[in-house]
Design a protein around this motif. Structure first.
Motif, short mmCIF file in Angstrom:
data_model
loop_
_atom_site.label_atom_id
_atom_site.label_comp_id
_atom_site.label_asym_id
_atom_site.label_seq_id
_atom_site.Cartn_x
_atom_site.Cartn_y
_atom_site.Cartn_z
N PHE B 43 0.83 -1.21 0.00
CA PHE B 43 0.00 0.00 0.00
C PHE B 43 0.86 1.26 0.00
O PHE B 43 1.73 1.43 0.84
N ARG B 44 0.57 2.13 -0.95
CA ARG B 44 1.31 3.38 -1.06
C ARG B 44 1.24 4.17 0.24
O ARG B 44 2.20 4.75 0.70
N LEU B 45 0.04 4.12 0.86
CA LEU B 45 -0.18 4.91 2.07
C LEU B 45 0.71 4.43 3.22
O LEU B 45 1.33 5.23 3.92
N THR B 46 0.76 3.10 3.39
CA THR B 46 1.54 2.56 4.51
C THR B 46 3.04 2.59 4.20
O THR B 46 3.85 2.59 5.11
N ARG B 47 3.38 2.62 2.90
CA ARG B 47 4.79 2.54 2.53
C ARG B 47 5.62 3.67 3.14
O ARG B 47 6.57 3.43 3.87
N GLY B 48 5.18 4.92 2.88
CA GLY B 48 5.92 6.07 3.41
C GLY B 48 6.00 6.02 4.92
O GLY B 48 7.07 6.20 5.51
N LEU B 49 4.86 5.72 5.53
CA LEU B 49 4.78 5.68 6.99
C LEU B 49 5.72 4.63 7.58
O LEU B 49 6.57 4.92 8.43
N MET B 50 5.60 3.40 7.06
CA MET B 50 6.40 2.29 7.61
C MET B 50 7.89 2.58 7.46
O MET B 50 8.66 2.38 8.39
N LEU B 51 8.27 3.02 6.25
CA LEU B 51 9.69 3.18 5.99
C LEU B 51 10.27 4.34 6.80
O LEU B 51 11.42 4.28 7.24
N THR B 52 9.46 5.37 7.06
CA THR B 52 9.92 6.46 7.91
C THR B 52 10.10 5.97 9.34
O THR B 52 11.12 6.23 9.99
N VAL B 53 9.11 5.23 9.83
CA VAL B 53 9.16 4.75 11.22
C VAL B 53 10.36 3.83 11.43
O VAL B 53 11.14 4.01 12.37
N VAL B 54 10.55 2.85 10.51
CA VAL B 54 11.68 1.94 10.73
C VAL B 54 13.01 2.67 10.54
O VAL B 54 13.99 2.35 11.22
N GLY B 55 13.02 3.67 9.67
CA GLY B 55 14.23 4.46 9.50
C GLY B 55 14.59 5.19 10.78
O GLY B 55 15.75 5.21 11.21
N LEU B 56 13.55 5.75 11.43
CA LEU B 56 13.77 6.48 12.69
C LEU B 56 14.21 5.54 13.81
O LEU B 56 15.09 5.86 14.61
N LEU B 57 13.58 4.34 13.84
CA LEU B 57 13.92 3.37 14.89
C LEU B 57 15.42 3.09 14.89
O LEU B 57 16.04 2.98 15.95
N TYR B 58 15.98 2.99 13.70
CA TYR B 58 17.38 2.62 13.60
C TYR B 58 18.29 3.72 14.11
O TYR B 58 19.44 3.46 14.46
N THR B 59 17.76 4.96 14.14
CA THR B 59 18.62 6.07 14.59
C THR B 59 18.63 6.22 16.12
O THR B 59 19.44 6.97 16.65
N ILE B 60 17.74 5.51 16.83
CA ILE B 60 17.75 5.61 18.30
C ILE B 60 19.04 4.97 18.83
O ILE B 60 19.33 3.82 18.53
N PRO B 61 19.81 5.68 19.63
CA PRO B 61 21.03 5.08 20.19
C PRO B 61 20.66 3.89 21.08
O PRO B 61 19.64 3.92 21.77
N SER B 62 21.51 2.86 21.07
CA SER B 62 21.16 1.64 21.78
C SER B 62 21.02 1.87 23.28
O SER B 62 20.13 1.32 23.93
N LEU B 63 21.89 2.73 23.84
CA LEU B 63 21.81 2.96 25.29
C LEU B 63 20.49 3.62 25.66
O LEU B 63 19.86 3.29 26.66
N ALA B 64 20.03 4.55 24.79
CA ALA B 64 18.76 5.20 25.03
C ALA B 64 17.62 4.19 24.98
O ALA B 64 16.69 4.21 25.78
N LEU B 65 17.73 3.25 24.03
CA LEU B 65 16.70 2.24 23.88
C LEU B 65 16.65 1.34 25.12
O LEU B 65 15.57 1.00 25.63
N PHE B 66 17.85 0.97 25.65
CA PHE B 66 17.90 0.15 26.87
C PHE B 66 17.19 0.86 28.01
O PHE B 66 16.57 0.23 28.87
N ALA B 67 17.30 2.18 28.05
CA ALA B 67 16.68 2.94 29.13
C ALA B 67 15.19 3.13 28.91
O ALA B 67 14.41 3.18 29.86
N LEU B 68 14.78 3.22 27.64
CA LEU B 68 13.38 3.47 27.31
C LEU B 68 12.50 2.24 27.48
O LEU B 68 11.35 2.33 27.92
#
Lengths: 273, 212
Positions: B43-68
């Motif tokens: 789906f075109r609609l979900t494509r932009g959304l999904m790829l942005t979200v997973v792109g952002l997830l990867y930018t979270i520093p691991s230590l921050a993620l451990f704390a979150l």
């Protein structure tokens, strides 16, 4: 028998791919839809197995409207041969041929045995059975495509420019093979091509289409060549350029026929009928 | 070198731990990314959304993620599950894009041919689309595996023993050989897993790369 009743296909942008098309495809014969690109011939073909849904009108197979049938089941009951073979690259030849049987729930071993028999029917050596499609030549792939379409023994065979992508020698071979198969099997064949010579060679009934699937002429090859309906048909089949005009030429060895360019095309013999 | 020879059993034990901790996120990443990647592909609609979200997830520093993660999920900060979930999130972040691209790499005419001979939608996905997406999915899985194995070492910072232990312990005790041993061990198992995936891919997809 397949019957188109006032079939129209309008795309969302407003263009009519097919406008008010009606045709009867007689059973156990070959009907060829021929036209240039944009004539809607492939769209018509794909309507028969509900790959394309008509905007209005109906299509019946043996008097039964196909709109009432489940599309997936309908497709399995109709053989379909695609231009580039359309084989599944990750399945071996034998499993490609067995595809429809397997989809219909035939046990694997039985489906493969049947598929091997069909390989014989289309003139493919059984030693090719374990290969993948990419390991075959274009002509062999096309035969596998035909074998797959025939494997479940459907009454109807749809062929979508099946020999468009192979070289002329192989194409001639495949055409001859198609004629031979049809003499044995008597399927109801709907064949799409842009090649008028192929249409005349294979068709019992030839349908010449102009833009928007307008029927320019329907008839046997003889009827069309002897009496083109209009200038469009004459130009499409090439009579106006003299390509199909043959003159007699008397030689020491009898009368021969020569074409517009002076090339000898055949020998004139008295009709036996 | 003497340090390595004297501590082979320690290195061995940590390697096994390390592999065990990496394996689950890699597998989960693959499994979760299939439906997510399909959504992004379909789906075109979900494509932009999904790829942005997973792109952002990867930018979270691991230590921050451990704390979150602990307050969000009610798990303990110093727990293996915290590490496994964090690594799974990174794996999903990498794999989703690969799965979406992999599904898009399947030739439209093959898909159409499958429809024409009578595959239903569900069956076509599992028996045609997904297998043919295999080579690109495998490429993604190799990236994910190497990345996860390497990233796993940060687990030591939340008290999870694995090859990362050799880094912190070696640093604290000033044993260079220990740190180097850790680096080499991580690289070696990453390479071994990568080769295994390639071999597995050849076994599962014998049709790929066979040309006439």
């Amino acid at each position: 028998m397949i019957e188109f009743r006032s079939v129209t296909k309008t795309y969302p942008d407003g263009t009519d791919a097919v406008a008010d098309f009606s045709l009867v495809v007689p059973a156990h014969t070959t009907t060829v839809l021929v036209g240039s690109s944009g004539s809607g011939k492939t769209t018509l073909l794909r309507m028969i197995n509900r790959m394309v849904e008509p905007t209005s009108g109906s299509i019946e197979i043996d008097g039964e409207p196909i709109a009432q049938r489940d599309p997936v089941r309908l497709r399995r009951s109709i053989g379909y041969v695609l231009q580039n073979g359309g084989l599944l690259p990750h399945h071996r030849v034998i499993d490609n041929v067995a595809t429809v049987l397997r989809l219909e729930g035939t046990p694997k071993q039985e489906a493969r045995e049947k598929a091997a028999e069909v390989l014989d029917v289309v003139g493919l050596d059984r030693s090719l059975a374990q290969r993948y499609p990419s390991q075959l030549s274009g002509g062999q792939q096309q035969r596998v495509g035909v074998a797959r379409a025939l494997a479940a023994d459907p009454n109807i065979l749809l062929m979508d420019e099946p020999f468009g992508a192979v070289d002329p020698i192989v194409r001639a071979e495949l055409q001859a093979e198609t004629l031979r198969l049809q003499q044995e099997l008597h399927k109801t064949v709907v064949f799409v091509t842009h090649d008028i010579d192929e249409a005349f060679l294979l068709g019992d009934q030839v349908v010449i289409l102009s833009t928007g699937a307008q029927v320019a002429q329907v008839g046997s090859p003889s009827e069309i060549i002897e009496n083109p309906a209009d200038d469009f048909v004459a130009s499409f089949i090439g009579t106006e350029r003299g390509a199909r005009a043959l003159r007699t030429k008397h030689t020491d060895h009898g009368t021969v026929l020569v074409d517009g360019a002076g090339r000898t095309q055949g020998r004139l013999v008295e009709s036996s009928s | 070198m003497t340090w390595v020879v004297d501590n082979l059993d320690l290195i061995g034990r940590l390697t096994v731990e390390h592999l065990r901790q990496s394996a689950l996120p890699i597998l989960l990443g693959l499994l979760l990314s299939i439906p997510l990647g399909w959504l992004a592909f379909r789906f075109r609609l979900t494509r932009g959304l999904m790829l942005t979200v997973v792109g952002l997830l990867y930018t979270i520093p691991s230590l921050a993620l451990f704390a979150l993660l602990p307050p969000l999920l009610g798990i303990s900060f110093l727990s293996e599950i915290n590490l496994v979930i964090a690594l799974t999130i990174y794996a999903v972040a990498i794999m989703t894009r690969f799965v979406a691209d992999a599904l898009a790499s399947v030739e439209p005419h093959v898909r159409q041919a499958a429809d024409a001979v009578g595959y239903g939608a569900w069956r076509r996905f599992w028996q045609v689309d997904l297998p043919l997406a295999g080579p690109v999915v495998l490429a993604g899985l190799r990236v994910t595996a190497v990345s996860t194995i390497s990233l796993c070492t940060v687990g030591i910072l939340i008290g999870i023993d694995n090859l990362g232990y050799l880094f912190t312990n070696g640093y604290q005790r000033q044993i260079v050989a220990e740190i180097l041993a850790g680096v080499v061990a991580v690289v070696v198992i990453a390479l071994v897993i990568d080769r295994l995936l390639v071999v597995l891919g050849r076994a599962l997809m014998p049709w790929a790369g066979k040309g006439a």
